[in-house]
Design a protein around this motif. Structure first.
Motif, short mmCIF file in Angstrom:
data_model
loop_
_atom_site.label_atom_id
_atom_site.label_comp_id
_atom_site.label_asym_id
_atom_site.label_seq_id
_atom_site.Cartn_x
_atom_site.Cartn_y
_atom_site.Cartn_z
N LEU A 124 0.84 -1.20 0.00
CA LEU A 124 0.00 0.00 0.00
C LEU A 124 0.87 1.25 0.00
O LEU A 124 2.04 1.22 0.42
N PHE B 13 4.85 10.80 6.67
CA PHE B 13 5.00 10.56 8.10
C PHE B 13 6.28 11.19 8.66
O PHE B 13 6.72 10.81 9.75
N LEU C 294 8.83 13.36 10.60
CA LEU C 294 8.69 13.84 11.97
C LEU C 294 9.01 15.33 12.05
O LEU C 294 9.85 15.83 11.29
N ASN D 169 14.14 11.75 8.63
CA ASN D 169 12.98 11.88 7.74
C ASN D 169 13.28 11.34 6.34
O ASN D 169 12.36 10.93 5.63
N VAL E 126 12.40 7.91 6.81
CA VAL E 126 10.93 7.81 6.90
C VAL E 126 10.32 7.77 5.51
O VAL E 126 9.47 6.93 5.20
N ARG E 127 10.78 8.71 4.67
CA ARG E 127 10.21 8.76 3.32
C ARG E 127 10.52 7.50 2.52
O ARG E 127 9.77 7.10 1.64
N GLN F 250 8.14 4.60 4.51
CA GLN F 250 6.80 4.84 5.04
C GLN F 250 5.73 4.00 4.35
O GLN F 250 4.73 3.63 4.99
N ASP F 251 5.91 3.68 3.07
CA ASP F 251 4.92 2.82 2.41
C ASP F 251 4.93 1.42 3.02
O ASP F 251 3.86 0.84 3.29
N TYR G 123 3.47 1.59 6.52
CA TYR G 123 2.01 1.76 6.50
C TYR G 123 1.32 0.46 6.05
O TYR G 123 0.25 0.11 6.57
N THR G 124 1.91 -0.23 5.08
CA THR G 124 1.32 -1.50 4.65
C THR G 124 1.24 -2.48 5.82
O THR G 124 0.19 -3.12 6.04
N ARG H 154 -2.24 -3.80 7.55
CA ARG H 154 -2.61 -5.21 7.60
C ARG H 154 -2.92 -5.65 9.02
O ARG H 154 -3.78 -6.50 9.24
N ALA I 2 -2.59 4.67 10.12
CA ALA I 2 -1.75 5.86 10.00
C ALA I 2 -1.24 6.30 11.37
O ALA I 2 -0.08 6.69 11.53
N ASP I 3 -2.12 6.24 12.35
CA ASP I 3 -1.69 6.59 13.72
C ASP I 3 -0.57 5.67 14.19
O ASP I 3 0.43 6.12 14.78
N ALA J 40 1.49 3.94 12.33
CA ALA J 40 2.71 4.18 11.55
C ALA J 40 3.45 5.41 12.08
O ALA J 40 4.68 5.40 12.24
N GLN J 41 2.69 6.47 12.35
CA GLN J 41 3.34 7.68 12.88
C GLN J 41 4.00 7.41 14.23
O GLN J 41 5.14 7.82 14.47
N PHE K 172 7.28 5.50 13.78
CA PHE K 172 8.44 6.31 13.39
C PHE K 172 8.95 7.15 14.58
O PHE K 172 10.16 7.34 14.72
N ILE K 173 8.04 7.64 15.38
CA ILE K 173 8.48 8.39 16.56
C ILE K 173 9.26 7.49 17.50
O ILE K 173 10.34 7.86 18.00
N PHE L 145 12.69 6.75 16.07
CA PHE L 145 13.65 7.86 16.24
C PHE L 145 14.19 7.91 17.66
O PHE L 145 15.38 8.16 17.88
#
Lengths: 290, 198
Positions: free
Chosen positions: A58, A64, A66, B22, B25-26, B29-30, B33-34, B38, B47-48, B50-51, B54-55, B58
């Motif tokens: 997906l 995302f 930071l 970041n 992250v970029r 991120q896909d 998120y996948t 799932r 999305a929450d 995934a965010q 990443f936090i 880090f």
């Protein structure tokens, strides 16, 4: 769906992943050769795993990345150039180009105004007859008075002046006429020492009115000393002669020239914009190097 | 992104460079998120998660000591999902039997990647939504174990370390999840290609 135990499902699952111990593996393979239902269940589980693995990847619905606030600390200087750096670089050439254009416009405009208003080079500065014939006041000169003008000035300074002269000059006479008694007109003739003594007497006598009058009259004497040479109105015959005198084109009167007055400011603005253009060019080169 | 570039970004991020992180992250991120979709089964919650993943990554960058950064990041993401699911445990779970007839039209926005025709693309998207619906019907711990094993190819041992359970528990969760999923997918036989023998 056949009814198998949890242990049988776990054996089949580990067999699919290849993690089943060797002894259990051999026993399971022997059973699979004879048990069609168990073999069908193994095939179904393999297909289930295959279906899960074929689920597509997906795309993240948003970025995302930071922010410093997300990690609860202030932003630190980045060792990696941020994405918008290229956009920032493009601002400096724009500043340099705009400043250069503004500089050119201001300098050209200022030069044109300056040269076009010069009296000896431009044809537009030839006096127009209608304007040249207009009556104008003679130029005010500030030549130093001859030395003999000051001769005897000390005596004249405290000489009694006609009230009308002083009153017309600064209006103080009206105030004095309102406040001064009529019998004290001769007092300004006193020399300085006498005036000071008179003021002291007036103060000693608590006569405030008299003290004020003495101060006013002393000031009148000083003003008469300083104003009289300049404020003397021209003689009637002089004024008449100056009004009738023809105006010669070679000696134009000092008329106001707004265009020429603005020209220096335009030239200065042009120089400032030129400096700004140089600054923008320098910043552009610096960012491109970094 | 090359391995050298990734290692540079990781080193800078470990020194506190948020912009370098970041960049990572970029890049991932896909995939993150996948994975979270799932496991979580719903776009906003995914999305929450995934965010938050990443936090967390880090903040735990000092624990990364080399190796496969993607696997390290996915473990954190899966564990974050597991924490979210445990937090949401009070919510009633939907039974697998109910999911067969449930409207699954609110699935993830699946991209069309391997479908040459619009009709096949539609069938594939529908099948994906059916599979996701069945995954959503699994118990949370089974779901995490199944996705980590069959989507992200983690070993049993890696799953056990990531989730913090015994190896036998992981094996049990995976086998149960596969059996339940197999039973759920039998309700979507008409969507399955003929090669599948469910």
């Amino acid at each position: 769906m056949p009814d198998f135990s949890e242990q049988e499902y776990q054996q089949l699952s580990e067999y699919i992943d290849g993690t089943l111990p060797a002894s259990e593996r051999a026993a399971l393979e022997a059973r699979l050769r004879t048990d069609d239902a168990l073999r069908a269940e193994l095939d179904a589980l393999r297909d289930t795993v295959a279906l899960v693995r074929r689920l597509p990847a997906l795309k993240a619905p948003r970025d995302f990345s930071l922010t410093p606030a997300m990690v609860g600390r202030p932003a630190q200087p980045s060792l990696t150039p941020p994405r918008r750096d290229s956009r920032r670089i493009t601002q400096f050439p724009a500043m340099a180009l705009l400043s250069a254009a503004a500089s050119f416009i201001f300098i050209v405009l200022g030069a044109v105004l300056w040269l076009s208003d010069a009296p000896d080079t431009s044809p537009i500065m030839t006096p127009i007859p209608a304007v040249a014939s207009m009556p104008t006041t003679p130029p005010v000169t500030f030549d130093a008075p001859p030395d003999d003008v000051f001769d005897g000035m000390a005596e004249e300074a405290f000489a009694p002046l006609p009230d009308a002269e002083v009153d017309d000059a600064d209006g103080i006479g009206a105030m004095r006429a309102f406040s001064a008694p009529a019998d004290e007109e001769a007092e300004p003739e006193l020399p300085e020492a006498v005036m000071q003594a008179d003021m002291a007497d007036a103060m000693a006598a608590d006569d405030v009115e008299q003290a004020a009058e003495a101060i006013i009259e002393q000031m009148d004497g000083i003003e008469a000393l300083t104003i009289e040479p300049e404020a003397a109105p021209p003689a009637p015959e002089q004024a008449e002669a100056s009004a009738d005198a023809p105006i010669v084109a070679d000696d134009p009167p000092p008329v106001s020239r707004p265009a020429r007055d603005i020209a220096p400011f335009l030239l200065i603005a042009g120089v400032l914009f030129a400096l700004l253009a140089l600054l923008g060019g320098g910043l552009t080169r610096r960012h491109r190097r970094s | 992104m090359s391995m050298a570039d990734e290692q540079t970004l990781i080193q800078n991020a470990q020194n506190g460079d948020l912009e370098a992180f970041n960049g990572l992250v970029r890049n991932y991120q896909d995939a993150v998120y996948t994975l979270t979709y799932r496991i979580m089964g719903e776009p906003a919650r995914a999305a929450d998660a995934a965010q938050d993943a990443f936090i967390t990554a880090f903040r735990r960058l000092e624990t990364y000591n080399g190796g496969n950064f993607r696997a390290w990041l996915m473990r954190i993401a899966a564990n974050t999902c597991y924490d979210h699911l445990r937090y949401e445990k009070r919510r009633p779970a939907t039974a697998l039997d109910d999911l067969v007839s449930e409207d699954y039209a609110d699935g993830a926005p699946l991209p069309d990647q391997s479908t040459p025709t619009p009709e096949q693309a539609a069938q594939s998207a529908e099948l994906s939504r059916a599979i996701q619906s069945c995954i959503d019907g699994l118990q949370a711990d089974q779901r995490v174990a199944l996705i980590m094993s069959d989507v992200e190819d983690f070993s049993y041992q890696e799953i056990a370390e990531a989730v913090g359970v015994q190896l036998g528990t992981v094996k049990s969760r995976i086998s149960r999840a596969r059996a339940a999923l197999r039973g759920c997918l039998q309700g979507f036989r008409e969507l399955l290609p003929s090669v599948y023998r469910l």
